[in-house]
Design a protein around this motif. Structure first.
Motif, PDB file in Angstrom:
ATOM      1  N   LEU A  45      -3.545   9.635   4.786  1.00  7.95           N
ATOM      2  CA  LEU A  45      -4.565  10.659   4.559  1.00  7.95           C
ATOM      3  C   LEU A  45      -5.582  10.559   5.680  1.00  7.95           C
ATOM      4  O   LEU A  45      -6.053   9.461   5.998  1.00  7.95           O
ATOM      5  N   ALA A  46      -5.945  11.686   6.271  1.00  6.84           N
ATOM      6  CA  ALA A  46      -6.916  11.699   7.363  1.00  6.84           C
ATOM      7  C   ALA A  46      -8.222  12.309   6.891  1.00  6.84           C
ATOM      8  O   ALA A  46      -8.237  13.315   6.181  1.00  6.84           O
ATOM      9  N   ASP A  72      -0.033  12.917   6.363  1.00  5.15           N
ATOM     10  CA  ASP A  72       0.621  13.574   5.236  1.00  5.15           C
ATOM     11  C   ASP A  72      -0.335  14.485   4.488  1.00  5.15           C
ATOM     12  O   ASP A  72       0.095  15.338   3.708  1.00  5.15           O
ATOM     13  N   GLY A  73      -1.617  14.271   4.694  1.00  5.73           N
ATOM     14  CA  GLY A  73      -2.626  15.078   4.029  1.00  5.73           C
ATOM     15  C   GLY A  73      -3.983  14.799   4.634  1.00  5.73           C
ATOM     16  O   GLY A  73      -4.133  13.940   5.507  1.00  5.73           O
ATOM     17  N   ALA A  91       0.831  -1.201   0.000  1.00  2.25           N
ATOM     18  CA  ALA A  91       0.000   0.000   0.000  1.00  2.25           C
ATOM     19  C   ALA A  91       0.868   1.255   0.000  1.00  2.25           C
ATOM     20  O   ALA A  91       1.866   1.340   0.725  1.00  2.25           O
ATOM     21  N   ASP A  92       0.483   2.219  -0.817  1.00  2.00           N
ATOM     22  CA  ASP A  92       1.174   3.513  -0.860  1.00  2.00           C
ATOM     23  C   ASP A  92       0.503   4.547   0.029  1.00  2.00           C
ATOM     24  O   ASP A  92       1.146   5.489   0.489  1.00  2.00           O
ATOM     25  N   ILE A  93      -0.793   4.389   0.242  1.00  3.45           N
ATOM     26  CA  ILE A  93      -1.587   5.330   1.026  1.00  3.45           C
ATOM     27  C   ILE A  93      -2.511   4.550   1.942  1.00  3.45           C
ATOM     28  O   ILE A  93      -3.144   3.583   1.509  1.00  3.45           O
ATOM     29  N   VAL A  94      -2.602   4.983   3.201  1.00  2.00           N
ATOM     30  CA  VAL A  94      -3.650   4.509   4.098  1.00  2.00           C
ATOM     31  C   VAL A  94      -4.546   5.712   4.384  1.00  2.00           C
ATOM     32  O   VAL A  94      -4.091   6.716   4.936  1.00  2.00           O
ATOM     33  N   HIS A  95      -5.785   5.602   3.967  1.00  2.00           N
ATOM     34  CA  HIS A  95      -6.754   6.701   4.040  1.00  2.00           C
ATOM     35  C   HIS A  95      -7.673   6.410   5.217  1.00  2.00           C
ATOM     36  O   HIS A  95      -8.510   5.507   5.149  1.00  2.00           O
ATOM     37  N   VAL A 124      -5.254   8.553  14.147  1.00  2.00           N
ATOM     38  CA  VAL A 124      -4.428   8.908  13.000  1.00  2.00           C
ATOM     39  C   VAL A 124      -2.952   8.898  13.391  1.00  2.00           C
ATOM     40  O   VAL A 124      -2.091   8.427  12.637  1.00  2.00           O
ATOM     41  N   ALA A 125      -2.649   9.402  14.577  1.00  2.00           N
ATOM     42  CA  ALA A 125      -1.260   9.396  15.055  1.00  2.00           C
ATOM     43  C   ALA A 125      -0.754   7.972  15.230  1.00  2.00           C
ATOM     44  O   ALA A 125       0.410   7.664  14.914  1.00  2.00           O
TER      45      ALA A 125
END
Length: 249
Positions: free
Chosen positions: A193-194, A213-214, A167-171, A181-182
């Motif tokens: 991504l949050a 990160d975003g 995975a490149d992103i965990v949303h 998120v932390a």
């Protein structure tokens, strides 16, 4: 990074273009891409929800991505599937368009969970990791949309497993547990991504301070005033932040 989060039956190429002045990434969908998830989506429509139900979902994804090939925003597609092969097929189309495939392990509608999608997939870490690995093998950038506050799910442990699978992103939809998120950001090299309640500087900076990160904007993603406020907040944070974390591929 500011993303537009998918909204069932609403997030198409036209919607993405409308938000392109403010956002970096737009997740189209969610799109049900196999027989079981499509039948579940029909049941959702029958009780009044909006859903994308094209005759050929893979062709639909390709048309939507083609419509955004020249857009000033990167496209992603949030997909729901109870089986592996359609994930691989959509990922291949995303790779061809330099788009992001987002595997939906997030939806909590009973109809989708009953066939193994959404939260049910989030509870099945082995199957979810297989989806991620298959999508990653196509060369696509892979995001996984997950939800906090799901009983029995260790979200940081799941994030580590998804990271290992490619995975490149965990949303992360934080629900009412923003500090989760932390916990995720601390254990994964994937970009985080949050999502949930992002409306302004205060809400964006809270998530960014937790290590995201975003952020992504959901329901107000068609409100230019909200997007402008959040985009400015993300830009301001980026200018003041001296550290770097993961990349979005």
């Amino acid at each position: 990074m500011l993303a537009l989060a998918s909204l069932s039956g609403e997030s198409d190429a036209e919607w993405a273009r409308a938000g392109a002045a403010h956002a970096d990434l737009a997740f189209l969908g969610g799109v049900a891409v196999d027989d079981a998830s499509r039948e579940a989506a029909r049941q959702l429509v029958a009780r009044g929800r909006e859903e994308f139900l094209p005759e050929d979902p893979i062709a639909f994804v390709d048309r939507q991505l083609t419509a955004l090939d020249d857009a000033p925003i990167r496209a992603g597609v949030n997909v729901r599937s109870a089986t592996l092969d359609p994930i691989r097929a959509v990922a291949a189309r995303c790779a061809a368009h330099d788009a992001v495939i987002e595997i939906n392990a997030h939806c909590r509608q009973d109809e989708l969970c009953a066939v193994g999608c959404g939260e049910r997939l989030l509870r099945d870490t082995d199957r979810l990791a297989d989806y991620v690995a298959a999508a990653s093998e196509t060369g696509a950038t892979v995001s996984v949309k997950v939800r906090a506050e799901v009983a029995g799910v260790d979200l940081p442990a799941t994030a580590r497993r998804l990271d290992d699978a490619g995975a490149d992103i965990v949303h992360v939809d934080a629900m009412d547990s923003e500090p989760r998120v932390a916990d995720v950001a601390a254990v994964t090299d994937a970009a985080v991504l949050a999502n949930n309640g992002v409306r302004d500087r205060a809400t964006a900076w809270e998530y960014l301070a937790y290590g995201a990160d975003g952020v992504s904007v959901g329901r107000p993603s068609d409100d230019p005033a909200v997007l402008q406020r959040v985009a400015r907040a993300v830009d301001d944070w980026t200018r003041r932040d001296t550290g770097e974390r993961g990349a979005f591929g």
